[in-house]
Motif scaffolding. Structure first.
Motif, PDB file in Angstrom:
ATOM      1  N   ALA A  22       0.835  -1.205   0.000  1.00 35.73           N
ATOM      2  CA  ALA A  22       0.000   0.000   0.000  1.00 35.73           C
ATOM      3  C   ALA A  22       0.870   1.256   0.000  1.00 35.73           C
ATOM      4  O   ALA A  22       0.692   2.151  -0.823  1.00 35.73           O
ATOM      5  N   LEU A  26       3.943   4.634   5.039  1.00 37.24           N
ATOM      6  CA  LEU A  26       2.829   4.390   5.955  1.00 37.24           C
ATOM      7  C   LEU A  26       3.077   3.093   6.719  1.00 37.24           C
ATOM      8  O   LEU A  26       2.822   3.011   7.931  1.00 37.24           O
ATOM      9  N   LEU A  57     -12.678   1.423  16.127  1.00 39.56           N
ATOM     10  CA  LEU A  57     -12.967   1.030  14.742  1.00 39.56           C
ATOM     11  C   LEU A  57     -14.465   0.887  14.501  1.00 39.56           C
ATOM     12  O   LEU A  57     -14.936   1.084  13.377  1.00 39.56           O
ATOM     13  N   GLU A  65     -10.310  -3.011   8.822  1.00 38.93           N
ATOM     14  CA  GLU A  65      -9.402  -2.812   9.942  1.00 38.93           C
ATOM     15  C   GLU A  65     -10.008  -3.413  11.227  1.00 38.93           C
ATOM     16  O   GLU A  65      -9.280  -3.891  12.098  1.00 38.93           O
TER      17      GLU A  65
ATOM     18  N   LEU B  92      -3.946   7.076  17.655  1.00 35.31           N
ATOM     19  CA  LEU B  92      -3.648   6.206  16.521  1.00 35.31           C
ATOM     20  C   LEU B  92      -4.869   5.967  15.640  1.00 35.31           C
ATOM     21  O   LEU B  92      -4.757   5.876  14.421  1.00 35.31           O
TER      22      LEU B  92
ATOM     23  N   LEU D  88      -0.924  10.242   3.634  1.00 31.49           N
ATOM     24  CA  LEU D  88      -0.073  10.037   4.816  1.00 31.49           C
ATOM     25  C   LEU D  88      -0.408  11.041   5.908  1.00 31.49           C
ATOM     26  O   LEU D  88      -0.545  10.701   7.084  1.00 31.49           O
ATOM     27  N   ALA D  91      -3.376  10.605   8.283  1.00 34.43           N
ATOM     28  CA  ALA D  91      -3.252   9.715   9.453  1.00 34.43           C
ATOM     29  C   ALA D  91      -3.137  10.512  10.745  1.00 34.43           C
ATOM     30  O   ALA D  91      -3.638  10.096  11.792  1.00 34.43           O
ATOM     31  N   PHE D  96      -4.858   6.248  11.687  1.00 36.34           N
ATOM     32  CA  PHE D  96      -4.230   5.339  10.730  1.00 36.34           C
ATOM     33  C   PHE D  96      -5.212   4.466   9.941  1.00 36.34           C
ATOM     34  O   PHE D  96      -4.980   4.212   8.756  1.00 36.34           O
ATOM     35  N   PRO D  97      -6.289   3.985  10.550  1.00 32.68           N
ATOM     36  CA  PRO D  97      -7.171   3.108   9.766  1.00 32.68           C
ATOM     37  C   PRO D  97      -7.728   3.807   8.519  1.00 32.68           C
ATOM     38  O   PRO D  97      -7.782   3.220   7.438  1.00 32.68           O
ATOM     39  N   ARG D  98      -8.142   5.048   8.677  1.00 33.33           N
ATOM     40  CA  ARG D  98      -8.663   5.788   7.528  1.00 33.33           C
ATOM     41  C   ARG D  98      -7.579   6.010   6.465  1.00 33.33           C
ATOM     42  O   ARG D  98      -7.823   5.907   5.267  1.00 33.33           O
ATOM     43  N   ALA D  99      -6.358   6.345   6.913  1.00 36.44           N
ATOM     44  CA  ALA D  99      -5.270   6.576   5.962  1.00 36.44           C
ATOM     45  C   ALA D  99      -4.928   5.280   5.226  1.00 36.44           C
ATOM     46  O   ALA D  99      -4.695   5.276   4.006  1.00 36.44           O
ATOM     47  N   LEU D 100      -4.912   4.179   5.950  1.00 41.24           N
ATOM     48  CA  LEU D 100      -4.587   2.899   5.327  1.00 41.24           C
ATOM     49  C   LEU D 100      -5.638   2.506   4.293  1.00 41.24           C
ATOM     50  O   LEU D 100      -5.306   2.056   3.183  1.00 41.24           O
ATOM     51  N   ALA D 101      -6.907   2.666   4.638  1.00 42.82           N
ATOM     52  CA  ALA D 101      -7.969   2.344   3.678  1.00 42.82           C
ATOM     53  C   ALA D 101      -7.832   3.193   2.421  1.00 42.82           C
ATOM     54  O   ALA D 101      -8.069   2.717   1.298  1.00 42.82           O
ATOM     55  N   MET D 103      -4.998   4.453   1.209  1.00 42.71           N
ATOM     56  CA  MET D 103      -3.836   3.979   0.447  1.00 42.71           C
ATOM     57  C   MET D 103      -4.210   2.732  -0.364  1.00 42.71           C
ATOM     58  O   MET D 103      -3.756   2.557  -1.492  1.00 42.71           O
ATOM     59  N   ARG D 104      -5.019   1.869   0.235  1.00 45.28           N
ATOM     60  CA  ARG D 104      -5.431   0.666  -0.504  1.00 45.28           C
ATOM     61  C   ARG D 104      -6.304   1.042  -1.703  1.00 45.28           C
ATOM     62  O   ARG D 104      -6.245   0.407  -2.757  1.00 45.28           O
TER      63      ARG D 104
END
Lengths: 121, 121, 121, 121, 121, 121
Positions: A22, A26, A57, A65, B92, D88, D91, D96-101, D103-104
């Motif tokens: 990804a 990050l 979450l 997540e 986080l 990035l 986040a 982080f969960p929103r940023a990671l989703a 990025m995916r």
């Protein structure tokens, strides 16, 4: 043992490959700051931390997540009962639709594992 | 002891008067369903439940209700350290602004109580 | 007639089975508290209640639960026009992306039913 | 050139058909108010506007609409690097969960296009 | 009668001055698009529209804007009972803290008006 | 120059004292991770980063933290016009109430500074 090892278990390599794919930066922030710095802090045990993560979450409504942290909670020693209580209680603060969606995700996680988690701790 | 007694302590009467003044039916639902049915469930201790509540309220960004549950967490036996860890970790998942606002509310709650809560559990 | 019968119609049994499979206690709370206590209150008709539910679910961005209440609104007598107005208006308060996602979900619900709902009330 | 042409490129017709199918009035509001009135305002270039839109959609957790604006950002001249920095940074504010989703979702958008976007601006 | 006149009553001038002071373009969009275009649409009566607005604002947790639409609901003919039911129901979808905060805002709005609104419609 | 110096200017010491008073570890994370690691990354200029931060904070509805980044945007070289466009555009994605609340906060920030910021860049 690293926090990632404790929470991701045998999936650690797969999860890290997926995070790297990804975004490499990050991934580094999640590994070094989120997991090995903040979640690794003493003062609160990992099981409680994962129940808190589940609540956050549910609030975000982030199903993918959420699944990761449902599994993390079980690896950190949470019983199915504790996870269900965490989700049930979230209905009070975040509403029934969010709690219901989380229970459905828990169902999927439990089914994917075949063997049932112990109902009582 | 009722959950309300455990979490609201000497403020129980004042909180209940304030809830009743807002809406009598909402008060009844909060008392009978939220507190004495759901939060009273076994399977998760009250201290953990209050840390989960704090996380949910950080997600909602509800300062007044957060203050109530910060005090509830202390009455349920949480140390200041555990509450700070709960808030720190929320950064986080919910971002730094929400975590910072919660820390500032914790500051106010601690100051209002004069006597410091024990830093270590 | 129970509120669930009125809003879930011929799907009542299927929905209840699905809720029970997710969590028996959450099912009981949804049935006894959410539906047969709060939504069953007089003072607001069921159609208006379902339009309010649609707005809340647009705010949450919960597509699956939104679908259930879109169908509930039609069973409670809402016209397609009223549902579209409810979604259109939500753009003002919750932004266009949320309203658009809700309209796409409405499209799916309408298609799944084959027969069109009457455009005018 | 209209803002829609600039941001939707060769997909303009398909996007407009899809919006019209969802709701004709919502389509008109999105076209005439959102795109050709607000996003068309001078005072901020289209590339910056799309990076802002990406941030707002990460906050909402709206993956489908995010994909549209990730593509819009590239058409408005954003480099992959700028888009990654935007995600990035989210986040910090949104977790982080929103940023990671996000990025995916970027990964999917980049793969669907076959040819890589330039890493450096 | 314009929608603003209907919903803002004798406060129209003050509200418009306050909006203009914040931003003239935002004021124009709120006046011409939000109020006189979208909220003015037929297909849903103004009272229902204001109850929907209240639900959306409870979801957002925006107390100041909520107060404006609580007053708007009363001017559009909603009874205190209907407004209370709208808020009570929001607890199911958005959680008790948000519903409670809205009830406290309703209390303030009712007190500011001195004369009680009729409890029954 | 550190990112904090650039964005906080003469208020740096006061802001840092206030953060430390809230929580020393959270202060360190905000300083070392949020500001001097993530916001300090090349690939996006500080002005754009602050406009993105403003959008994220409008989404969160966090007025106090929004004020800090409105001032940061001006210190990073944003014109009042650019900040107003950022807020105006947020109405499309996050709804009018959030945009309006942000404009009112901008008003306060501008008034507190006495001297007007240049309207045009």
């Amino acid at each position: 043992m690293s926090v990632r090892k404790a929470l991701w278990g045998e999936k650690q390599e797969a999860i890290e490959e997926s995070l790297k794919a990804a975004d490499e930066d990050l991934f580094r922030y999640i590994r070094d700051f989120a997991y090995e710095e903040v979640l690794a802090r003493p003062g609160l045990d990992l099981k409680t931390r994962e129940l808190l993560a589940i609540t956050a979450l549910i609030a975000l409504g982030s199903p993918k997540e959420l699944a990761t942290h449902l599994e993390g909670a079980f690896r950190a020693g949470a019983t199915e009962r504790e996870v269900r209580e965490t989700i049930l209680q979230s209905a009070l603060f975040l509403g029934f639709p969010r709690a219901l969606a989380a229970m459905r995700m828990l169902e999927k996680v439990l089914k994917a594992h075949g063997a049932p988690h112990p109902r009582e701790g």
